[in-house]
Design an enzyme around this catalytic site. Structure first.
Site, PDB file in Angstrom:
ATOM      1  N   HIS A 230      -2.331  17.129 -27.539  1.00  0.00           N
ATOM      2  CA  HIS A 230      -2.588  15.685 -27.173  1.00  0.00           C
ATOM      3  C   HIS A 230      -3.880  15.002 -27.665  1.00  0.00           C
ATOM      4  CE1 HIS A 230       1.177  16.367 -24.941  1.00  0.00           C
ATOM      5  NE2 HIS A 230       1.215  15.131 -24.632  1.00  0.00           N
TER       6      HIS A 230
ATOM      7  N   ARG B 210       0.768  -1.280  -0.170  1.00  0.00           N
ATOM      8  CA  ARG B 210       0.026   0.053   0.007  1.00  0.00           C
ATOM      9  C   ARG B 210       0.976   1.308  -0.033  1.00  0.00           C
ATOM     10  NH1 ARG B 210      -2.745  -3.376   3.791  1.00  0.00           N
ATOM     11  NH2 ARG B 210      -4.523  -3.956   2.805  1.00  0.00           N
TER      12      ARG B 210
ATOM     13  N   LYS C  77       1.923  10.946 -11.697  1.00  0.00           N
ATOM     14  CA  LYS C  77       0.949   9.952 -12.521  1.00  0.00           C
ATOM     15  C   LYS C  77       1.852   8.804 -12.854  1.00  0.00           C
ATOM     16  CE  LYS C  77      -2.288  13.057 -15.105  1.00  0.00           C
ATOM     17  NZ  LYS C  77      -2.788  13.243 -16.484  1.00  0.00           N
TER      18      LYS C  77
ATOM     19  N   HIS D  79      -3.090  12.224 -29.728  1.00  0.00           N
ATOM     20  CA  HIS D  79      -3.369  10.874 -29.348  1.00  0.00           C
ATOM     21  C   HIS D  79      -3.969   9.898 -30.397  1.00  0.00           C
ATOM     22  CE1 HIS D  79      -3.104  11.640 -24.851  1.00  0.00           C
ATOM     23  NE2 HIS D  79      -2.085  11.004 -25.195  1.00  0.00           N
TER      24      HIS D  79
ATOM     25  N   GLU E 121       7.524  18.176 -25.886  1.00  0.00           N
ATOM     26  CA  GLU E 121       7.104  18.491 -24.523  1.00  0.00           C
ATOM     27  C   GLU E 121       7.826  19.793 -24.249  1.00  0.00           C
ATOM     28  OE1 GLU E 121       4.579  16.836 -23.662  1.00  0.00           O
ATOM     29  OE2 GLU E 121       4.693  14.889 -24.340  1.00  0.00           O
TER      30      GLU E 121
ATOM     31  N   LYS F 262       6.066  22.319 -15.257  1.00  0.00           N
ATOM     32  CA  LYS F 262       5.249  21.319 -15.089  1.00  0.00           C
ATOM     33  C   LYS F 262       4.950  21.363 -13.298  1.00  0.00           C
ATOM     34  CE  LYS F 262       3.645  16.858 -15.349  1.00  0.00           C
ATOM     35  NZ  LYS F 262       3.725  15.309 -15.929  1.00  0.00           N
TER      36      LYS F 262
ATOM     37  N   GLU G 190      -5.520  17.053 -11.475  1.00  0.00           N
ATOM     38  CA  GLU G 190      -6.335  17.193 -12.892  1.00  0.00           C
ATOM     39  C   GLU G 190      -7.689  17.221 -12.822  1.00  0.00           C
ATOM     40  OE1 GLU G 190      -4.324  14.939 -16.312  1.00  0.00           O
ATOM     41  OE2 GLU G 190      -5.880  15.935 -17.400  1.00  0.00           O
TER      42      GLU G 190
ATOM     43  N   HIS H 268       5.340   9.153 -29.412  1.00  0.00           N
ATOM     44  CA  HIS H 268       4.530  10.177 -28.795  1.00  0.00           C
ATOM     45  C   HIS H 268       4.891  11.746 -29.134  1.00  0.00           C
ATOM     46  CE1 HIS H 268       1.739  11.656 -25.646  1.00  0.00           C
ATOM     47  NE2 HIS H 268       2.785  12.168 -25.099  1.00  0.00           N
TER      48      HIS H 268
ATOM     49  N   ARG I  87      -4.415  21.393 -14.763  1.00  0.00           N
ATOM     50  CA  ARG I  87      -3.674  20.590 -15.298  1.00  0.00           C
ATOM     51  C   ARG I  87      -3.808  20.043 -16.558  1.00  0.00           C
ATOM     52  NH1 ARG I  87      -0.422  15.528 -11.638  1.00  0.00           N
ATOM     53  NH2 ARG I  87       0.403  14.953 -13.430  1.00  0.00           N
TER      54      ARG I  87
HETATM   55  N1  LIG Z   1       3.423   9.785 -15.887  1.00  0.00           N
HETATM   56  C1  LIG Z   1       3.421  10.690 -16.539  1.00  0.00           C
HETATM   57  O1  LIG Z   1       2.977  11.948 -16.262  1.00  0.00           O
HETATM   58  C2  LIG Z   1       3.636  10.536 -18.103  1.00  0.00           C
HETATM   59  C3  LIG Z   1       4.003  11.663 -19.314  1.00  0.00           C
HETATM   60  C4  LIG Z   1       4.421  11.447 -20.417  1.00  0.00           C
HETATM   61  C5  LIG Z   1       4.609  10.331 -20.940  1.00  0.00           C
HETATM   62  N2  LIG Z   1       4.308   8.970 -19.999  1.00  0.00           N
HETATM   63  C6  LIG Z   1       4.621   7.754 -20.341  1.00  0.00           C
HETATM   64  O2  LIG Z   1       6.038   7.693 -20.691  1.00  0.00           O
HETATM   65  C7  LIG Z   1       6.145   6.526 -21.724  1.00  0.00           C
HETATM   66  C8  LIG Z   1       7.163   6.951 -22.612  1.00  0.00           C
HETATM   67  O3  LIG Z   1       8.382   7.418 -22.003  1.00  0.00           O
HETATM   68  P1  LIG Z   1       9.762   7.646 -23.149  1.00  0.00           P
HETATM   69  O4  LIG Z   1       9.559   8.509 -24.287  1.00  0.00           O
HETATM   70  O5  LIG Z   1      10.753   7.987 -21.902  1.00  0.00           O
HETATM   71  O6  LIG Z   1      10.054   6.316 -23.582  1.00  0.00           O
HETATM   72  P2  LIG Z   1      10.611   4.783 -23.170  1.00  0.00           P
HETATM   73  O7  LIG Z   1      10.860   4.779 -21.635  1.00  0.00           O
HETATM   74  O8  LIG Z   1      10.218   3.902 -23.887  1.00  0.00           O
HETATM   75  O9  LIG Z   1      12.526   5.266 -23.530  1.00  0.00           O
HETATM   76  C9  LIG Z   1      12.616   5.080 -25.056  1.00  0.00           C
HETATM   77  C10 LIG Z   1      13.613   4.315 -25.248  1.00  0.00           C
HETATM   78  O10 LIG Z   1      14.970   5.184 -24.967  1.00  0.00           O
HETATM   79  C11 LIG Z   1      15.769   4.194 -23.973  1.00  0.00           C
HETATM   80  N3  LIG Z   1      16.566   4.954 -23.476  1.00  0.00           N
HETATM   81  C12 LIG Z   1      16.208   5.544 -22.103  1.00  0.00           C
HETATM   82  N4  LIG Z   1      17.034   6.503 -21.759  1.00  0.00           N
HETATM   83  C13 LIG Z   1      18.029   6.404 -22.377  1.00  0.00           C
HETATM   84  C14 LIG Z   1      19.441   6.766 -22.508  1.00  0.00           C
HETATM   85  N5  LIG Z   1      19.898   7.683 -21.448  1.00  0.00           N
HETATM   86  N6  LIG Z   1      20.268   6.017 -23.258  1.00  0.00           N
HETATM   87  C15 LIG Z   1      19.847   5.446 -24.346  1.00  0.00           C
HETATM   88  N7  LIG Z   1      18.780   4.779 -24.481  1.00  0.00           N
HETATM   89  C16 LIG Z   1      17.758   5.285 -23.647  1.00  0.00           C
HETATM   90  C17 LIG Z   1      14.854   3.153 -23.546  1.00  0.00           C
HETATM   91  O11 LIG Z   1      15.575   1.998 -23.162  1.00  0.00           O
HETATM   92  C18 LIG Z   1      13.792   2.894 -24.590  1.00  0.00           C
HETATM   93  O12 LIG Z   1      14.073   2.017 -25.578  1.00  0.00           O
HETATM   94  C19 LIG Z   1       4.876   6.145 -22.101  1.00  0.00           C
HETATM   95  O13 LIG Z   1       4.472   4.904 -21.568  1.00  0.00           O
HETATM   96  C20 LIG Z   1       3.868   7.230 -21.687  1.00  0.00           C
HETATM   97  O14 LIG Z   1       2.651   6.645 -21.251  1.00  0.00           O
HETATM   98  C21 LIG Z   1       4.204   9.328 -18.628  1.00  0.00           C
HETATM   99 ZN   LIG Z   2       2.747  13.881 -23.757  1.00  0.00          ZN
END
Ligand SMILES: NC(=O)c1ccc[n+]([C@@H]2O[C@H](COP(=O)([O-])OP(=O)(O)OC[C@H]3O[C@@H](n4cnc5c(N)ncnc54)[C@H](O)[C@@H]3O)[C@@H](O)[C@H]2O)c1
Ligand SMILES: [Zn+2]
Length: 380
Positions: free
Chosen positions: A251, A122, A144, A255, A186, A230, A240, A268, A244
């Site tokens: 998006h 928890r 999130k 999306h 972003e 942010k 949100e 994305h 927010r």
């Molecule tokens: N929680 C939130 O508020 C929020 C906001 C935006 C996006 N997201 C989520 O984030 C995800 C996307 O994240 P992302 O774009 O970081 O993608 P990701 O986590 O898939 O990373 C992208 C790629 O880069 C590689 N990588 C990461 N860091 C590296 C580095 N320093 N050097 C070499 N390779 C590296 C990873 O292994 C992966 O293959 C989605 O699932 C999305 O839903 C969440």
């Molecule tokens: Zn985004």
């Protein structure tokens, strides 16, 4: 160029610390927090291959027992089955509630680790060490967390704030170029909705698409400004309920474009880039925003190596149809976040105490009819 941003949420205050070399200082940072003696580093083979040794060394030198939990790389693994792997590791390592989960990776690792931390016993301690630009400026800040369901992205999740976000900009040097450009989308979003100075800096910078040619001071500056934006938004509306929503700028269409192309053709950020172009033109067409500002925004998006037109083969009616299944739909209409000036959200946020929820929603965007949006899509 070290920077610290305080996200002073009433119940969960924490810092976002930005500095080159932070990967080697994780141990001393964790030692300053009350987080037990065991730290589980959750990562993937690629990121852990680059930075795992340094992170483990630093954390264990500060007296923590380090447990490694390496998950498969990729969005397709962001699901409950993978979360179970984290729980299994936690059981095997006899993790207590006072232990800590540390996410070392991009948004996929961060979202999953946060969800595991929120639900293990928890709620256990959670640290974010984001390694993609997108995770640094967006996913790691704001609490999130979650995973995908076969029927929808991020359908299962929780709001759960980390105890610290430690950003080491140097790790961006190994990030694939396409991932860097995706994160820039972003950054541009924050410039438009929140930070007019950031907008000018991006506009005046010769190029934004190759990290090798960007000065460390410039990278630190855009990271700091984006995280501050942010943090400002989350502080005013953590769950949100109104402001927010402004973070969804670009998006709604973004999306839909990701979905119509089965999440395979565009990442994305690329989709959000197109979504911002659409939203900017829509705002200008509705007379809310100046066309000059919208054009300047498109110039920055292009400079970041992102596309500013819609590929001719996309089915525009289907895109509009898909926006109706977006989370932001209210009473059958689709609400778009639409700027009225560069940095307009900050001005709305500054007077938030004097406004009700509906007023804020009306100021950050507008419900749009399908024919209004389809006209803009056809013009691109
Ligand atoms: N929680 C939130 O508020 C929020 C906001 C935006 C996006 N997201 C989520 O984030 C995800 C996307 O994240 P992302 O774009 O970081 O993608 P990701 O986590 O898939 O990373 C992208 C790629 O880069 C590689 N990588 C990461 N860091 C590296 C580095 N320093 N050097 C070499 N390779 C590296 C990873 O292994 C992966 O293959 C989605 O699932 C999305 O839903 C969440
Ligand atoms: Zn985004």
């Amino acid at each position: 160029m070290a920077a610290t941003i305080a996200l002073n949420l009433p119940t969960n205050p924490y810092q976002i610390q930005i500095d080159g070399g932070n990967i080697d200082r994780l141990g001393e940072k964790l030692a300053g927090l009350k987080i037990g003696t065991k730290v589980t580093i959750v990562s993937n083979p690629s990121v852990f291959g680059h930075y795992g040794d340094r992170a483990v060394k630093s954390i264990s030198q500060s007296g923590f027992e380090v447990i490694e939990c390496i998950l498969p790389d990729g969005e397709e693994h962001k699901n409950l089955r993978t979360i179970e792997q984290i729980y299994d590791r936690a059981i095997a390592s006899k993790l207590e509630r006072s232990s800590t989960f540390l996410a070392l990776g991009g948004g996929v690792i961060g979202d999953m680790t946060g969800f595991a931390a929120a639900t293990w016993n928890r709620g256990t301690n959670f640290i974010q060490v984001p390694t993609t630009l997108l995770a640094m400026v967006d996913a790691s800040v704001g609490g999130k967390t979650g995973v995908n369901h076969p029927q929808g992205k991020n359908k299962i999740g929780a709001f759960y704030q980390p105890k610290l976000v430690a950003i080491d900009p140097d790790v961006l040097q190994t990030l694939p170029a396409r991932e860097f450009r995706a994160g820039m989308a972003e950054v541009i979003k924050y410039a438009v909705i929140w930070d007019a100075d950031l907008f000018d800096r991006l506009l005046n910078h010769p190029q934004l698409s190759n990290i090798e040619d960007l000065a460390p001071e410039f990278i630190a500056d855009i990271l700091t400004r984006s995280c501050q934006a942010k943090a400002d938004v989350v502080l005013k509306d953590e769950k949100e309920s109104h402001l927010r929503g402004i973070l969804n700028y670009g998006h709604t269409i973004g999306h839909a474009i990701e979905s119509i192309t089965n999440y395979a053709r565009f990442n994305h950020g690329e989709a959000v880039g197109m979504g911002m172009v659409v939203a900017g033109r829509l705002a200008a067409a509705l007379g809310l925003w100046s066309k000059d500002d919208a054009d300047r925004q498109d110039l920055i998006i292009a400079k970041a190596g992102l596309t500013t037109h819609l590929p001719a083969d996309l089915d525009l009616e289907k895109i509009v149809h898909l926006t109706h299944s977006d989370k932001k739909v209210e009473a059958g209409k689709v609400r778009y976040i639409l700027p009225s000036s560069i940095g307009y959200g900050r001005k709305i946020g500054d007077r938030i105490a004097t406004k009700d929820r509906q007023t804020i929603l009306n100021e950050i965007g507008r419900e749009v009819e399908d024919n209004e949006i389809i006209n803009v899509l056809r013009s691109m």
